[in-house]
Design a protein around this motif. Structure first.
Motif, PDB file in Angstrom:
ATOM      1  N   ASP A 188       0.839  -1.207   0.000  1.00 36.19           N
ATOM      2  CA  ASP A 188       0.000   0.000   0.000  1.00 36.19           C
ATOM      3  C   ASP A 188       0.872   1.255   0.000  1.00 36.19           C
ATOM      4  O   ASP A 188       0.528   2.260  -0.607  1.00 36.19           O
ATOM      5  N   ALA A 189       2.027   1.169   0.671  1.00 43.54           N
ATOM      6  CA  ALA A 189       2.932   2.318   0.742  1.00 43.54           C
ATOM      7  C   ALA A 189       3.535   2.626  -0.632  1.00 43.54           C
ATOM      8  O   ALA A 189       3.936   3.766  -0.891  1.00 43.54           O
ATOM      9  N   GLU A 190       3.605   1.612  -1.498  1.00 41.99           N
ATOM     10  CA  GLU A 190       4.151   1.826  -2.841  1.00 41.99           C
ATOM     11  C   GLU A 190       3.072   2.242  -3.844  1.00 41.99           C
ATOM     12  O   GLU A 190       3.375   2.816  -4.874  1.00 41.99           O
ATOM     13  N   ARG A 191       1.824   1.907  -3.530  1.00 42.62           N
ATOM     14  CA  ARG A 191       0.722   2.246  -4.432  1.00 42.62           C
ATOM     15  C   ARG A 191       0.217   3.660  -4.115  1.00 42.62           C
ATOM     16  O   ARG A 191      -0.939   3.849  -3.749  1.00 42.62           O
ATOM     17  N   VAL A 192       1.129   4.616  -4.241  1.00 45.06           N
ATOM     18  CA  VAL A 192       0.819   6.010  -3.921  1.00 45.06           C
ATOM     19  C   VAL A 192       1.025   6.865  -5.163  1.00 45.06           C
ATOM     20  O   VAL A 192       1.664   6.438  -6.134  1.00 45.06           O
ATOM     21  N   ASN A 193       0.500   8.065  -5.120  1.00 44.88           N
ATOM     22  CA  ASN A 193       0.545   8.956  -6.278  1.00 44.88           C
ATOM     23  C   ASN A 193       1.962   9.207  -6.785  1.00 44.88           C
ATOM     24  O   ASN A 193       2.186   9.332  -7.981  1.00 44.88           O
ATOM     25  N   GLU A 194       2.918   9.253  -5.865  1.00 46.07           N
ATOM     26  CA  GLU A 194       4.313   9.499  -6.241  1.00 46.07           C
ATOM     27  C   GLU A 194       4.840   8.436  -7.219  1.00 46.07           C
ATOM     28  O   GLU A 194       5.683   8.718  -8.065  1.00 46.07           O
TER      29      GLU A 194
END
Length: 136
Positions: A39-45
């Motif tokens: 989830d921490a990688e599936r971010v807008n960035e």
């Protein structure tokens, strides 16, 4: 340009498929091999813009060699990403910049089945990989 082991495996597997239905099934199987992003990688960035589906791309550079991980909410696209990752994993920034995506998907027998939007999306992913490689 020689292929990595994973890219050669993809080429061998897809070349052995007699038709599109078998390739589509194989594509789904390759997509299931993708290591899920947290989830921490599936971010807008990490989001790749220019894709109709949601696509995230994470890059790591180790000893001058690039390793990418990607994820998507679309099953077919996950398969296409897995095949793209097989081709680009371990490339230097220069080799990444020289990669011919259309040629790669032609070799796999997948180019004709790529809709313009999917093709644009994959190009956006490759472009993002190149940008990340240039930034470092």
């Amino acid at each position: 340009m020689s292929l990595s082991v994973a890219a050669q495996q993809a080429l061998d597997a897809f070349s052995a498929c007699p038709g599109w239905e078998q390739r589509a099934r194989l594509l789904m199987q390759w997509g299931e091999r993708l290591e899920p992003l947290s989830d921490a990688e599936r971010v807008n960035e990490h989001r790749v813009h220019g894709c109709e589906s949601l696509v995230w791309l994470v890059a790591e550079k180790e000893d001058g060699i690039w390793h990418f991980r990607a994820g998507s909410d679309a099953r077919l696209l996950r398969g296409l990403l897995a095949i793209l990752l097989a081709r680009v994993d371990g490339l230097s920034g220069d080799k990444l910049a020289a990669l011919d995506l259309v040629d790669w998907f032609n070799q796999l027998g997948l180019q004709r089945q790529l809709s313009p939007s999917r093709s644009n999306g994959l190009n956006a992913v490759l472009q993002r990989m190149r940008e990340l490689a240039q930034e470092s």
